[in-house]
Design a protein around this motif. Structure first.
Motif, PDB file in Angstrom:
ATOM      1  N   LEU A  38     -12.726 106.773  22.301  1.00 22.45           N
ATOM      2  CA  LEU A  38     -11.282 106.990  22.206  1.00 22.45           C
ATOM      3  C   LEU A  38     -10.750 107.630  23.479  1.00 22.45           C
ATOM      4  O   LEU A  38      -9.708 107.221  24.010  1.00 22.45           O
ATOM      5  N   ALA A  39     -11.459 108.623  23.999  1.00 21.90           N
ATOM      6  CA  ALA A  39     -11.032 109.297  25.229  1.00 21.90           C
ATOM      7  C   ALA A  39     -11.020 108.329  26.412  1.00 21.90           C
ATOM      8  O   ALA A  39     -10.109 108.367  27.255  1.00 21.90           O
ATOM      9  N   MET A  40     -11.994 107.444  26.483  1.00 20.03           N
ATOM     10  CA  MET A  40     -12.049 106.491  27.590  1.00 20.03           C
ATOM     11  C   MET A  40     -10.927 105.464  27.503  1.00 20.03           C
ATOM     12  O   MET A  40     -10.339 105.085  28.529  1.00 20.03           O
ATOM     13  N   THR A  41     -10.599 105.016  26.306  1.00 22.77           N
ATOM     14  CA  THR A  41      -9.501 104.057  26.175  1.00 22.77           C
ATOM     15  C   THR A  41      -8.157 104.716  26.475  1.00 22.77           C
ATOM     16  O   THR A  41      -7.260 104.066  27.029  1.00 22.77           O
ATOM     17  N   PHE A  42      -8.016 105.989  26.154  1.00 20.42           N
ATOM     18  CA  PHE A  42      -6.803 106.711  26.553  1.00 20.42           C
ATOM     19  C   PHE A  42      -6.708 106.795  28.078  1.00 20.42           C
ATOM     20  O   PHE A  42      -5.618 106.684  28.647  1.00 20.42           O
ATOM     21  N   ARG A  43      -7.840 106.991  28.725  1.00 22.87           N
ATOM     22  CA  ARG A  43      -7.858 107.018  30.195  1.00 22.87           C
ATOM     23  C   ARG A  43      -7.487 105.646  30.748  1.00 22.87           C
ATOM     24  O   ARG A  43      -6.723 105.544  31.723  1.00 22.87           O
ATOM     25  N   LEU A  44      -7.988 104.578  30.155  1.00 22.59           N
ATOM     26  CA  LEU A  44      -7.620 103.230  30.586  1.00 22.59           C
ATOM     27  C   LEU A  44      -6.120 103.016  30.465  1.00 22.59           C
ATOM     28  O   LEU A  44      -5.481 102.429  31.341  1.00 22.59           O
ATOM     29  N   SER A  45      -5.546 103.504  29.370  1.00 20.32           N
ATOM     30  CA  SER A  45      -4.102 103.380  29.169  1.00 20.32           C
ATOM     31  C   SER A  45      -3.339 104.155  30.235  1.00 20.32           C
ATOM     32  O   SER A  45      -2.335 103.668  30.775  1.00 20.32           O
ATOM     33  N   ALA A  46      -3.828 105.355  30.556  1.00 21.52           N
ATOM     34  CA  ALA A  46      -3.163 106.175  31.571  1.00 21.52           C
ATOM     35  C   ALA A  46      -3.222 105.503  32.946  1.00 21.52           C
ATOM     36  O   ALA A  46      -2.261 105.568  33.720  1.00 21.52           O
ATOM     37  N   ILE A  47      -4.325 104.842  33.244  1.00 26.15           N
ATOM     38  CA  ILE A  47      -4.460 104.150  34.529  1.00 26.15           C
ATOM     39  C   ILE A  47      -3.429 103.040  34.653  1.00 26.15           C
ATOM     40  O   ILE A  47      -2.770 102.887  35.688  1.00 26.15           O
ATOM     41  N   LEU A  48      -3.259 102.273  33.595  1.00 24.68           N
ATOM     42  CA  LEU A  48      -2.319 101.144  33.642  1.00 24.68           C
ATOM     43  C   LEU A  48      -0.872 101.600  33.772  1.00 24.68           C
ATOM     44  O   LEU A  48      -0.020 100.852  34.241  1.00 24.68           O
ATOM     45  N   GLN A  49      -0.596 102.821  33.345  1.00 20.47           N
ATOM     46  CA  GLN A  49       0.766 103.326  33.403  1.00 20.47           C
ATOM     47  C   GLN A  49       1.104 103.996  34.729  1.00 20.47           C
ATOM     48  O   GLN A  49       2.247 104.407  34.947  1.00 20.47           O
ATOM     49  N   LEU A  50       0.127 104.086  35.614  1.00 18.90           N
ATOM     50  CA  LEU A  50       0.386 104.676  36.927  1.00 18.90           C
ATOM     51  C   LEU A  50       1.252 103.747  37.774  1.00 18.90           C
ATOM     52  O   LEU A  50       1.121 102.525  37.721  1.00 18.90           O
ATOM     53  N   ASP A  51       2.121 104.340  38.546  1.00 20.53           N
ATOM     54  CA  ASP A  51       2.982 103.562  39.457  1.00 20.53           C
ATOM     55  C   ASP A  51       2.244 103.398  40.786  1.00 20.53           C
ATOM     56  O   ASP A  51       2.331 104.237  41.680  1.00 20.53           O
ATOM     57  N   VAL A  52       1.496 102.298  40.893  1.00 18.92           N
ATOM     58  CA  VAL A  52       0.649 102.077  42.064  1.00 18.92           C
ATOM     59  C   VAL A  52       1.215 100.917  42.881  1.00 18.92           C
ATOM     60  O   VAL A  52       1.506  99.848  42.350  1.00 18.92           O
ATOM     61  N   THR A  53       1.384 101.145  44.159  1.00 13.53           N
ATOM     62  CA  THR A  53       1.916 100.100  45.035  1.00 13.53           C
ATOM     63  C   THR A  53       0.911  99.679  46.113  1.00 13.53           C
ATOM     64  O   THR A  53       0.861  98.513  46.494  1.00 13.53           O
ATOM     65  N   LYS A  54       0.114 100.615  46.611  1.00 13.72           N
ATOM     66  CA  LYS A  54      -0.852 100.293  47.651  1.00 13.72           C
ATOM     67  C   LYS A  54      -1.989  99.453  47.088  1.00 13.72           C
ATOM     68  O   LYS A  54      -2.545  99.759  46.035  1.00 13.72           O
TER      69      LYS A  54
END
Length: 241
Positions: free
Chosen positions: A115-131
Motif C-alpha cells: 500500500l505504501a509503495m502504491t501511494f508513492r507511485l501515485s505521488a510520483i505521477l502527480q509531480l509536475d515534471v518538465t525536464k
C-alpha cells in the motif's frame, strides 16, 4: 517486559535483522554516488540476501543516475524487514491460534508495504515534471517499485507457502487455507488475494511497466491498485478483529 524465548521465532527475527542490516549497509554504499566519489561512467553492484534460500540474492545495480530510485526501493525493503523483526520478537507461535495470528499479522505487514509503495507511485505521477532527465529518473523509480511488488509476491511466505501468488485466492484450485474460529471452534476458509504487479494492473500482459506516456491512464490503474490492496487489508484485518 521480558520476552519469552522461542527458538523458531528468534531465528526468524534474527534473519530479518540481518536483512535489515544488509539494506542499511547498501544504503551507505549507494550514498557515495551523491558524494561525487564515482565518475559518470561508474556503476556499483550489490547483492542482498532476502531469504534463507541460496538463490534468493537480489542484485542491485546502481549507476550515476539511479541512486535516488534505488534508495526509494531500499527504504520500503528496510521498513518491511524491521516490521517483521518486531513481529517475530513479540508474537508467540505455539498454539494453532497463535500460528494463525502470526500468519495474518505477517500478511498485513506485506500489505502495508504494498500500500505504501502504491501511494508513492501515485505521488510520483502527480509531480509536475518538465525536464526529460527528471522524467527518466522518476520512471526508473516507478519500475524499481513495481519490481519490488513482484519480489514481495514471489518471496512472501509462511511455512514455505507463497502468500501472494494466487495459491490461496478465492478462485484457486491448487491450495486452500482453513482456520479455526477461536470462539466457537468452527472451521472457516481463509483467502489471500493475488498481489503480483500484473494482478494489480501495474504491468501489462507482456510485462511492460506503467509509464509517464499516459499519466491519466496510469493514475487510474494505480488508484485501482490502492483500492484493491486497501480492501484486502481490511478483509484480512477483520479476521483478527
Amino acid at each position: 517486559m521480558k520476552l519469552i524465548y522461542n527458538l523458531v521465532l528468534s531465528l526468524s527475527s534474527f534473519r530479518e535483522l540481518i536483512i535489515y542490516k544488509q539494506i542499511l549497509k547498501a544504503q551507505r554504499k549507494f550514498s557515495r554516488f551523491d558524494s561525487g566519489l564515482f565518475d559518470s561512467k561508474s556503476e556499483y553492484n550489490s547483492f542482498l540476501r532476502t531469504d534463507t534460500n541460496p538463490s534468493s540474492a537480489l542484485r542491485i545495480k546502481v549507476v550515476r543516475r539511479s541512486p535516488e530510485a534505488i534508495e526509494s526501493r531500499l527504504k520500503f525493503m528496510a521498513a518491511t524487514a524491521k516490521s517483521l523483526e518486531r513481529l517475530y520478537q513479540t508474537q508467540k507461535a505455539k498454539t494453532t491460534f497463535e500460528k494463525q495470528n502470526l500468519l495474518i499479522k505477517k500478511t498485513l505487514i506485506y500489505l502495508d508495504t504494498l500500500l505504501a509503495m502504491t501511494f508513492r507511485l501515485s505521488a510520483i505521477l502527480q509531480l509536475d515534471v518538465t525536464k526529460k532527465s527528471n522524467i527518466i529518473d522518476l520512471q526508473n523509480e516507478v519500475e524499481l517499485l513495481i519490481d519490488e511488488v513482484n519480489r514481495i509476491a514471489s518471496t512472501a511466505n509462511f511455512n514455505r507457502m507463497k502468500l501472494f501468488e494466487g495459491d490461496f485466492a478465492k478462485s484457486s484450485r491448487t491450495a486452500s487455507m482453513w482456520f479455526i474460529n477461536e470462539k466457537n471452534g468452527e472451521l472457516f476458509r481463509m483467502y489471500i488475494s493475488t498481489m503480483t504487479s500484473f494482478s494489480l494492473g501495474l504491468t501489462s500482459l507482456n510485462g511492460m511497466h506503467l509509464t509517464f506516456s499516459n499519466p491519466i491512464q496510469a493514475q487510474k490503474k494505480i488508484d485501482a491498485a490502492i483500492n484493491r490492496i486497501n480492501e484486502e487489508r481490511k478483509r484480512i484485518q477483520s479476521v483478527l478483529d
